[in-house]
Design a protein around this motif. Structure first.
Motif, PDB file in Angstrom:
ATOM      1  N   PRO A  33      12.198 -17.584 -12.055  1.00 49.81           N
ATOM      2  CA  PRO A  33      13.502 -17.460 -11.397  1.00 49.81           C
ATOM      3  C   PRO A  33      13.448 -16.556 -10.161  1.00 49.81           C
ATOM      4  O   PRO A  33      12.488 -15.814  -9.969  1.00 49.81           O
ATOM      5  CB  PRO A  33      14.369 -16.824 -12.486  1.00 49.81           C
ATOM      6  CG  PRO A  33      13.412 -15.997 -13.268  1.00 49.81           C
ATOM      7  CD  PRO A  33      12.104 -16.770 -13.254  1.00 49.81           C
ATOM      8  N   GLY A  34      14.471 -16.648  -9.362  1.00 49.68           N
ATOM      9  CA  GLY A  34      14.626 -15.749  -8.228  1.00 49.68           C
ATOM     10  C   GLY A  34      14.522 -16.436  -6.884  1.00 49.68           C
ATOM     11  O   GLY A  34      13.715 -17.339  -6.696  1.00 49.68           O
ATOM     12  N   ASP A  35      15.351 -15.980  -5.977  1.00 53.75           N
ATOM     13  CA  ASP A  35      15.361 -16.540  -4.629  1.00 53.75           C
ATOM     14  C   ASP A  35      14.106 -16.193  -3.840  1.00 53.75           C
ATOM     15  O   ASP A  35      13.693 -16.952  -2.969  1.00 53.75           O
ATOM     16  CB  ASP A  35      16.585 -16.043  -3.850  1.00 53.75           C
ATOM     17  CG  ASP A  35      17.882 -16.591  -4.412  1.00 53.75           C
ATOM     18  OD1 ASP A  35      17.847 -17.637  -5.100  1.00 53.75           O
ATOM     19  OD2 ASP A  35      18.939 -15.973  -4.164  1.00 53.75           O
ATOM     20  N   GLU A  36      13.484 -15.042  -4.157  1.00 57.09           N
ATOM     21  CA  GLU A  36      12.321 -14.601  -3.393  1.00 57.09           C
ATOM     22  C   GLU A  36      11.091 -15.484  -3.621  1.00 57.09           C
ATOM     23  O   GLU A  36      10.154 -15.436  -2.836  1.00 57.09           O
ATOM     24  CB  GLU A  36      11.989 -13.135  -3.687  1.00 57.09           C
ATOM     25  CG  GLU A  36      11.559 -12.851  -5.106  1.00 57.09           C
ATOM     26  CD  GLU A  36      12.693 -12.692  -6.109  1.00 57.09           C
ATOM     27  OE1 GLU A  36      12.388 -12.576  -7.287  1.00 57.09           O
ATOM     28  OE2 GLU A  36      13.874 -12.704  -5.732  1.00 57.09           O
ATOM     29  N   VAL A  37      11.080 -16.279  -4.652  1.00 59.11           N
ATOM     30  CA  VAL A  37       9.944 -17.178  -4.938  1.00 59.11           C
ATOM     31  C   VAL A  37      10.347 -18.650  -4.843  1.00 59.11           C
ATOM     32  O   VAL A  37       9.640 -19.515  -5.355  1.00 59.11           O
ATOM     33  CB  VAL A  37       9.325 -16.882  -6.322  1.00 59.11           C
ATOM     34  CG1 VAL A  37       8.667 -15.531  -6.345  1.00 59.11           C
ATOM     35  CG2 VAL A  37      10.346 -17.031  -7.413  1.00 59.11           C
ATOM     36  N   GLU A  38      11.430 -18.925  -4.171  1.00 55.87           N
ATOM     37  CA  GLU A  38      11.950 -20.297  -4.099  1.00 55.87           C
ATOM     38  C   GLU A  38      10.945 -21.267  -3.487  1.00 55.87           C
ATOM     39  O   GLU A  38      10.736 -22.369  -4.019  1.00 55.87           O
ATOM     40  CB  GLU A  38      13.253 -20.329  -3.310  1.00 55.87           C
ATOM     41  CG  GLU A  38      13.870 -21.702  -3.241  1.00 55.87           C
ATOM     42  CD  GLU A  38      15.199 -21.719  -2.501  1.00 55.87           C
ATOM     43  OE1 GLU A  38      15.773 -22.798  -2.432  1.00 55.87           O
ATOM     44  OE2 GLU A  38      15.638 -20.678  -2.010  1.00 55.87           O
ATOM     45  N   GLU A  39      10.283 -20.873  -2.395  1.00 60.19           N
ATOM     46  CA  GLU A  39       9.323 -21.776  -1.751  1.00 60.19           C
ATOM     47  C   GLU A  39       8.119 -22.046  -2.651  1.00 60.19           C
ATOM     48  O   GLU A  39       7.657 -23.187  -2.752  1.00 60.19           O
ATOM     49  CB  GLU A  39       8.872 -21.204  -0.409  1.00 60.19           C
ATOM     50  CG  GLU A  39       9.965 -21.254   0.644  1.00 60.19           C
ATOM     51  CD  GLU A  39       9.496 -20.717   1.982  1.00 60.19           C
ATOM     52  OE1 GLU A  39       8.277 -20.702   2.240  1.00 60.19           O
ATOM     53  OE2 GLU A  39      10.359 -20.322   2.771  1.00 60.19           O
ATOM     54  N   LEU A  40       7.621 -21.006  -3.308  1.00 63.50           N
ATOM     55  CA  LEU A  40       6.511 -21.184  -4.241  1.00 63.50           C
ATOM     56  C   LEU A  40       6.937 -22.085  -5.389  1.00 63.50           C
ATOM     57  O   LEU A  40       6.206 -23.003  -5.771  1.00 63.50           O
ATOM     58  CB  LEU A  40       6.038 -19.838  -4.790  1.00 63.50           C
ATOM     59  CG  LEU A  40       5.007 -19.911  -5.914  1.00 63.50           C
ATOM     60  CD1 LEU A  40       3.735 -20.614  -5.454  1.00 63.50           C
ATOM     61  CD2 LEU A  40       4.716 -18.525  -6.454  1.00 63.50           C
TER      62      LEU A  40
END
Length: 69
Positions: A33-40
């Motif tokens: 979860p989390g927006d900071e890892v959205e691309e991954l």
């Protein structure tokens, strides 16, 4: 025989690799979860759905193991 993906960094359920993007997206969103890892997360979802040789390498390098039973 069915292939599954397992997150080796966490104690989570297996994801059946059947090409269903919706199922893969839900599994990865719950386990990463989390927006900071959205691309991954999006790259891993795409890799799990396509599952080419390069996709397997991307998954493995990020702590995911593919098994069959």
């Amino acid at each position: 025989m069915t292939a599954y993906i397992i997150d080796t960094n966490a104690d989570t359920d297996r994801l059946p690799l059947d090409g269903d993007r919706e199922t893969a997206a839900a599994w990865f969103e719950a386990n990463l979860p989390g927006d900071e890892v959205e691309e991954l997360r999006e790259a891993l979802i795409t890799a799990a759905v396509r599952l080419t040789g390069e996709d397997r390498e991307l998954l493995a390098s990020n702590g995911y193991k593919i098994t069959e039973d």
